[in-house]
Design an enzyme around this catalytic site. Structure first.
Site, PDB file in Angstrom:
ATOM      1  N   GLY A  14       0.805  -1.219   0.000  1.00  0.00           N
ATOM      2  CA  GLY A  14       0.000   0.000   0.000  1.00  0.00           C
ATOM      3  C   GLY A  14       0.833   1.261   0.000  1.00  0.00           C
ATOM      4  O   GLY A  14       0.478   2.249   0.644  1.00  0.00           O
ATOM      5  N   ASP A  80      -2.062  -7.974  -5.128  1.00  0.00           N
ATOM      6  CA  ASP A  80      -3.394  -7.883  -4.535  1.00  0.00           C
ATOM      7  C   ASP A  80      -3.316  -8.678  -3.237  1.00  0.00           C
ATOM      8  O   ASP A  80      -3.154  -9.902  -3.262  1.00  0.00           O
ATOM      9  CB  ASP A  80      -4.438  -8.483  -5.479  1.00  0.00           C
ATOM     10  CG  ASP A  80      -5.852  -8.451  -4.907  1.00  0.00           C
ATOM     11  OD1 ASP A  80      -6.005  -8.227  -3.689  1.00  0.00           O
ATOM     12  OD2 ASP A  80      -6.802  -8.690  -5.679  1.00  0.00           O
ATOM     13  N   VAL A  81      -3.398  -7.989  -2.108  1.00  0.00           N
ATOM     14  CA  VAL A  81      -3.161  -8.637  -0.818  1.00  0.00           C
ATOM     15  C   VAL A  81      -4.267  -9.628  -0.440  1.00  0.00           C
ATOM     16  O   VAL A  81      -4.145 -10.339   0.561  1.00  0.00           O
ATOM     17  CB  VAL A  81      -2.986  -7.601   0.308  1.00  0.00           C
ATOM     18  CG1 VAL A  81      -1.753  -6.746   0.060  1.00  0.00           C
ATOM     19  CG2 VAL A  81      -4.240  -6.737   0.481  1.00  0.00           C
ATOM     20  N   ASN A 107       0.946  -2.450   5.273  1.00  0.00           N
ATOM     21  CA  ASN A 107       0.265  -1.161   5.338  1.00  0.00           C
ATOM     22  C   ASN A 107      -0.998  -1.101   4.493  1.00  0.00           C
ATOM     23  O   ASN A 107      -1.831  -0.218   4.690  1.00  0.00           O
ATOM     24  CB  ASN A 107       1.235  -0.053   4.899  1.00  0.00           C
ATOM     25  CG  ASN A 107       0.569   1.293   4.819  1.00  0.00           C
ATOM     26  OD1 ASN A 107       0.234   1.903   5.837  1.00  0.00           O
ATOM     27  ND2 ASN A 107       0.346   1.774   3.598  1.00  0.00           N
ATOM     28  N   SER A 160      -4.817   0.949  13.546  1.00  0.00           N
ATOM     29  CA  SER A 160      -5.538   2.213  13.565  1.00  0.00           C
ATOM     30  C   SER A 160      -6.044   2.514  14.969  1.00  0.00           C
ATOM     31  O   SER A 160      -6.272   1.596  15.773  1.00  0.00           O
ATOM     32  CB  SER A 160      -6.733   2.147  12.603  1.00  0.00           C
ATOM     33  OG  SER A 160      -7.562   3.284  12.724  1.00  0.00           O
ATOM     34  N   TYR A 173     -14.134  -2.106   9.590  1.00  0.00           N
ATOM     35  CA  TYR A 173     -12.758  -1.603   9.656  1.00  0.00           C
ATOM     36  C   TYR A 173     -12.237  -1.668  11.088  1.00  0.00           C
ATOM     37  O   TYR A 173     -11.112  -2.098  11.334  1.00  0.00           O
ATOM     38  CB  TYR A 173     -12.728  -0.163   9.145  1.00  0.00           C
ATOM     39  CG  TYR A 173     -11.362   0.469   9.082  1.00  0.00           C
ATOM     40  CD1 TYR A 173     -10.483   0.172   8.045  1.00  0.00           C
ATOM     41  CD2 TYR A 173     -10.946   1.379  10.060  1.00  0.00           C
ATOM     42  CE1 TYR A 173      -9.232   0.760   7.977  1.00  0.00           C
ATOM     43  CE2 TYR A 173      -9.701   1.968   9.998  1.00  0.00           C
ATOM     44  CZ  TYR A 173      -8.847   1.657   8.953  1.00  0.00           C
ATOM     45  OH  TYR A 173      -7.609   2.233   8.895  1.00  0.00           O
ATOM     46  N   ALA A 176     -11.555  -5.259  12.061  1.00  0.00           N
ATOM     47  CA  ALA A 176     -10.353  -5.738  11.383  1.00  0.00           C
ATOM     48  C   ALA A 176      -9.091  -5.211  12.056  1.00  0.00           C
ATOM     49  O   ALA A 176      -8.134  -5.963  12.285  1.00  0.00           O
ATOM     50  CB  ALA A 176     -10.377  -5.321   9.915  1.00  0.00           C
ATOM     51  N   LYS A 177      -9.077  -3.934  12.391  1.00  0.00           N
ATOM     52  CA  LYS A 177      -7.882  -3.347  13.001  1.00  0.00           C
ATOM     53  C   LYS A 177      -7.679  -3.848  14.428  1.00  0.00           C
ATOM     54  O   LYS A 177      -6.531  -3.999  14.878  1.00  0.00           O
ATOM     55  CB  LYS A 177      -7.968  -1.822  12.963  1.00  0.00           C
ATOM     56  CG  LYS A 177      -7.894  -1.241  11.555  1.00  0.00           C
ATOM     57  CD  LYS A 177      -6.624  -1.675  10.820  1.00  0.00           C
ATOM     58  CE  LYS A 177      -6.462  -0.956   9.493  1.00  0.00           C
ATOM     59  NZ  LYS A 177      -5.226  -1.379   8.780  1.00  0.00           N
ATOM     60  N   ILE A 206      -4.616  11.351  10.070  1.00  0.00           N
ATOM     61  CA  ILE A 206      -3.412  11.641   9.289  1.00  0.00           C
ATOM     62  C   ILE A 206      -3.843  12.207   7.940  1.00  0.00           C
ATOM     63  O   ILE A 206      -4.809  11.736   7.330  1.00  0.00           O
ATOM     64  CB  ILE A 206      -2.568  10.369   9.072  1.00  0.00           C
ATOM     65  CG1 ILE A 206      -2.260   9.686  10.419  1.00  0.00           C
ATOM     66  CG2 ILE A 206      -1.283  10.701   8.325  1.00  0.00           C
ATOM     67  CD1 ILE A 206      -1.445  10.515  11.392  1.00  0.00           C
TER      68      ILE A 206
END
Length: 278
Positions: A14, A80-81, A107, A160, A173, A176-177, A206
């Protein structure tokens, strides 16, 4: 900056856009003398998260610029992860260009299906978000591990603030984090015997394309401007401002270097004081 990573090689997923955290990380590692592998989607596909993905042309330009500015060896590689076949192809390409891997930065990330509460979330988009943000860390690290054996390597995962404090209407999200934080600890414990350290960074706000997209989305919801939303967010940050990709990159460079040789299994906040808990 002292070149304490001279002769080392770092791969950052990324990292193919100059407006992203991955690019800031690549620059900081390059400044410390590390060879750099820019890994991103390239021509393998485009995301539908509202944020444009990096193209192969931009990836190659970044690699060329870093090579020239810091006198290092660089490589741009598509991956592609979420696709094991492309991960395997990336590893083979790295093998052909370098003798191993000293630093791996997981990342790559994205969010889909927002804004939605968990009970109205589209299941496919929920799973896609978790796959990109969590399962990719497992896939990429496992595939790259043979390249790091016997090298006192360092893995840094981008988590995150959302993995510690749940945001509104962005549950996949956040989940997942949170998983990335625990996976980081699992990996740190299980890889310590191989002299491979594993840590995670937890950025808050950020200045990236993703953050701009977020403020735009919130502006529509609250019927105000993006600037208004940014101003409101800054009021929650003790340092009073949005962070930069360079500030995140500097932390990753520290965690990747011998300066942090006795640090592993940590999830470190980069939030300007917005989050002060561990």
């Amino acid at each position: 900056m002292e070149k304490i990573l001279e002769g080392k090689t770092s791969l950052i997923t990324g990292s193919g856009k100059k407006t992203g955290i991955g690019y800031g990380i690549a620059v900081s590692l390059a400044a410390m003398g590390s060879n750099i592998i820019i890994a991103d989607l390239g021509s393998l596909g485009a995301g539908d998260s509202g944020v444009a993905t990096a193209g192969l042309k931009e990836m190659n330009e970044i690699a060329d610029e870093l090579a020239k500015e810091f006198d290092i060896k660089t490589l741009a590689v598509e991956v592609d992860v979420t696709a094991p076949s492309t991960i395997a192809a990336m590893v083979e390409e790295v093998k052909g260009a370098f003798d191993g891997l000293d630093v791996l930065v997981n990342n790559a990330g994205a969010t889909f299906g927002v804004p939605n509460a968990f009970h109205t979330y589209d299941e496919d988009l929920w799973m896609k978000t978790i796959d990109i943000n969590l399962h990719s860390v497992f896939r990429i690290t496992r595939a790259c591990l043979p390249l790091m054996m016997g090298r006192a390597a360092s893995v840094v995962n981008t988590s995150s603030r959302a993995g510690k404090v749940p945001p509104v209407a962005n549950g996949a999200y956040a989940v997942a984090k949170a998983g990335v934080n625990m996976l980081t600890k699992v990996m740190a414990k299980e890889l310590a015997g191989l002299n491979i350290r594993v840590n995670a960074i937890c950025p808050g706000q950020i200045k990236t394309d993703l953050e701009k997209w977020r403020f735009g989305l919130e502006a529509k919801i609250f019927q105000c401007t993006e600037e208004d939303r940014e101003d409101e967010m800054c009021k929650t940050i003790p340092l009073g401002r949005i962070g930069s990709i360079e500030e995140v990159g500097n932390l990753v460079a520290f965690l990747a270097s011998p300066l942090s040789s006795y640090i592993t299994g940590q999830t470190i906040n980069v939030t300007g004081g917005q989050l002060m808990e561990l």
